[in-house]
Design an enzyme around this catalytic site. Structure first.
Site, PDB file in Angstrom:
ATOM      1  CE  LYS A  93      -3.915   2.135   0.144  1.00  0.00           C
ATOM      2  NZ  LYS A  93      -3.342   2.833  -0.910  1.00  0.00           N
ATOM      3  CD  GLN A 114       3.303   4.785   2.152  1.00  0.00           C
ATOM      4  OE1 GLN A 114       3.846   5.605   1.355  1.00  0.00           O
ATOM      5  NE2 GLN A 114       2.231   5.228   2.648  1.00  0.00           N
ATOM      6  CE  LYS A 117       4.173   7.698   5.296  1.00  0.00           C
ATOM      7  NZ  LYS A 117       3.762   8.603   4.286  1.00  0.00           N
ATOM      8  CE  LYS A 129       4.714   7.172  -2.113  1.00  0.00           C
ATOM      9  NZ  LYS A 129       3.915   7.682  -0.938  1.00  0.00           N
ATOM     10  N   GLY A 168      -2.583   8.217  -4.414  1.00  0.00           N
ATOM     11  CA  GLY A 168      -1.857   9.464  -4.691  1.00  0.00           C
ATOM     12  C   GLY A 168      -0.772  10.037  -4.210  1.00  0.00           C
ATOM     13  CG  ASP A 169       3.419  10.871  -3.034  1.00  0.00           C
ATOM     14  OD1 ASP A 169       3.271  10.511  -1.708  1.00  0.00           O
ATOM     15  OD2 ASP A 169       4.455  11.496  -3.261  1.00  0.00           O
ATOM     16  CB  THR A 213      -2.179  13.866   3.936  1.00  0.00           C
ATOM     17  OG1 THR A 213      -2.349  12.520   3.124  1.00  0.00           O
ATOM     18  CG2 THR A 213      -0.538  13.822   4.342  1.00  0.00           C
ATOM     19  CG  ASN A 244      -4.333  16.629  -1.076  1.00  0.00           C
ATOM     20  OD1 ASN A 244      -3.796  15.811  -0.030  1.00  0.00           O
ATOM     21  ND2 ASN A 244      -5.545  16.740  -1.292  1.00  0.00           N
ATOM     22  CB  SER A 380      -5.666   4.705   1.757  1.00  0.00           C
ATOM     23  OG  SER A 380      -5.157   5.844   0.972  1.00  0.00           O
TER      24      SER A 380
HETATM   25  N1  GLU Z   1       1.143   9.095  -0.777  1.00  0.00           N
HETATM   26  C1  GLU Z   1       0.678   8.968   0.504  1.00  0.00           C
HETATM   27  C2  GLU Z   1       1.648   8.840   1.512  1.00  0.00           C
HETATM   28  O1  GLU Z   1       2.586   9.296   1.443  1.00  0.00           O
HETATM   29  C3  GLU Z   1      -0.668   8.128   0.766  1.00  0.00           C
HETATM   30  C4  GLU Z   1      -0.468   6.820   0.353  1.00  0.00           C
HETATM   31  C5  GLU Z   1      -1.732   5.945   0.389  1.00  0.00           C
HETATM   32  O2  GLU Z   1      -2.914   6.533   0.636  1.00  0.00           O
HETATM   33  O3  GLU Z   1      -1.645   4.558   0.024  1.00  0.00           O
HETATM   34  O4  GLU Z   1       1.618   8.235   2.723  1.00  0.00           O
END
Ligand code: GLU
Length: 448
Positions: A93, A114, A117, A129, A168-169, A213, A244, A380
């Site tokens: 994810k 990630q 996190k 990612k 997204g990112d 976020t 965003n 998410s």
């Molecule tokens: N890109 C966001 C992050 O850095 C969200 C990732 C997601 O929702 O999968 O955590």
């Protein structure tokens, strides 16, 4: 750089040697290993059974060609990436980033972050990612759509609600998710809502995902303030970026009684002592996809400051919400001198190691992105939950869940920092708590 624990030193050297030229990835690995000394002393298993070495090696890495036709009929060729880093806790994810600076080292740093996190959220999501060096700036809607369709024509085979779930990112918002989800649906003949998050509300998206976020970042800082008997009331806040994350951080700071007096984009920053006009900022950034100079022009009272850093603006709280390594040692010194008390990362790894060291030495509270900005990916996971049950929750219910998740992350960071003898150290708390949950799952799942 501080010296790593002897057992971790060799692991870091091996990562640096086997992944040449990937500076941001090295930086992210170093930063986590630097916190794990007390953990490997207590649990030698993590080193003996190569959990840390395995964590530093992605489970799978996909690199592919993305050819597409621009509006003049010329062929453009970009490079696509998806790094499926760790699936011990759930399907891979993490977001997709479309930005010209993207190369394998950026995607690996983001994917590595990630893992921890996502682990910290306490939800069942692994880490990954992806992205491309495609630059959406100045591209027409049709070009963005053709690029997204070509990108997905390769990537679709690697995705699935139980396998890998992008979002997204930077450079990827609801528009891009829509084009990619549409192409996925067309190729697979499946309306598989759970394969993407960040979808539009009418086609399987969740309330609060857009805001998550930024809101989550501010909820986390609110927890820091509460733990000291303080609040946002009367606080001056500087936010970098105006995408965003920044926009919804600004919105929530104002709602909680603080004033955001400056924000920025790649062309400069605006200083608006009375407070940033959020409706105008949204109009310019979300609707017109234009530059901050237009904000300054429309506002009259503020000017775009180019070639200087937004961190020169005096504030109580700094929220870097733009991109990696945007806060240098010099910026950190400015912030410290101007009396800033809290720095919390809304973006991923925006503070350089030098800046973090300055904050620590000066006693400025520093909270790292993998804890602070985890509200995005946590929401998410809530979107995935709604998709799996074919349900949708109200805005207030979803926001309440996000706030509760941020409270728990904050508590987990502080409790873990205490347990490992570093009270108040959010970096140690986030790294250790994130690491232990995923490391234990890896041990339980055997040598895979
Ligand atoms: N890109 C966001 C992050 O850095 C969200 C990732 C997601 O929702 O999968 O955590």
């Amino acid at each position: 750089m501080t010296e790593l624990h002897t057992k971790l030193h060799d692991i870091y050297d091996e990562v640096a040697r086997r992944n040449p030229g990937e500076d941001e990835f090295h930086q992210a690995v170093y930063e986590v290993l630097n916190s794990l000394g007390p953990v490997v002393d207590k649990h030698p298993d993590y080193v003996d059974r190569a959990v840390i070495r395995r964590l530093c090696e992605p489970e799978r890495q996909i690199i592919f060609r993305v050819p597409w036709l621009d509006d003049s009929g010329d062929v453009q060729v970009n490079r696509g990436f998806r790094v499926e880093f760790n699936s011990a806790l759930g399907p891979f994810k993490g977001g997709l980033r479309f930005h010209p600076s993207v190369y394998l080292g950026i995607i690996k740093f983001l994917g590595f972050e990630q893992i921890f996190k996502n682990s910290l959220t306490g939800l069942p999501i692994g880490g990954g990612k992806g992205g491309s060096d495609f630059d959406p700036k100045g591209r027409s809607d049709g070009e963005v759509m053709r690029f997204c369709q070509s990108f997905m024509t390769e990537l679709y085979r690697h995705l699935g609600e139980y396998t890998d779930v992008p979002a997204g990112d930077i450079g990827v918002g609801m528009r891009e998710i829509g084009y990619m989800f549409g192409q996925y649906k067309r190729i697979t003949n499946r309306y598989e809502s759970g394969v993407f998050t960040g979808k539009g509300i009418t086609w399987g998206g969740s309330q609060v995902r857009t805001e998550a976020t930024g809101y989550g970042t501010v909820f986390f800082v609110d927890e820091i303030l509460r733990s000291r008997g303080q609040s946002f009331d009367g606080k001056k806040v500087v936010v970098s970026g105006s995408g965003n994350v920044a926009i919804y951080a600004i919105e929530k700071v104002s709602a909680l009684g603080g004033t955001v007096i400056a924000c920025s984009d790649s062309t400069g920053f605006v200083h608006d002592p009375a407070g940033i006009d959020l409706d105008l900022l949204k109009e310019i950034k979300e609707k017109r996809r234009a530059r901050l100079a237009e904000y300054a022009e429309a506002r009259g009272s503020s000017q775009l400051v180019a070639n200087r850093s937004v961190w020169e603006v005096e504030c109580d709280i700094a929220l870097p919400c733009a991109t990696q390594n945007e806060v240098s040692g010099t910026d950190a010194r400015h912030l410290i001198e101007s009396g800033c008390q809290i720095v919390a990362e809304g973006a991923n790894m925006p503070c350089t190691p030098e800046a973090v060291k300055y904050f620590e030495d000066a006693g400025v509270t520093f909270a790292p992105g993998k804890a602070v900005n985890a509200g995005g990916v946590a929401t998410s996971a809530l979107e995935m939950q709604q998709n799996a049950s074919r349900d949708s929750w109200t805005f207030s219910d979803t926001e309440a869940r996000l706030a509760e998740i941020m409270r728990r992350i904050h508590h987990r960071c502080l409790a873990t920092a205490d347990e490992y003898g570093q009270p108040g150290n959010y970096v140690a708390g986030a790294n250790i708590a994130g690491f232990i949950r995923v490391a234990d799952a890896m041990l339980a799942l055997g040598l895979v």
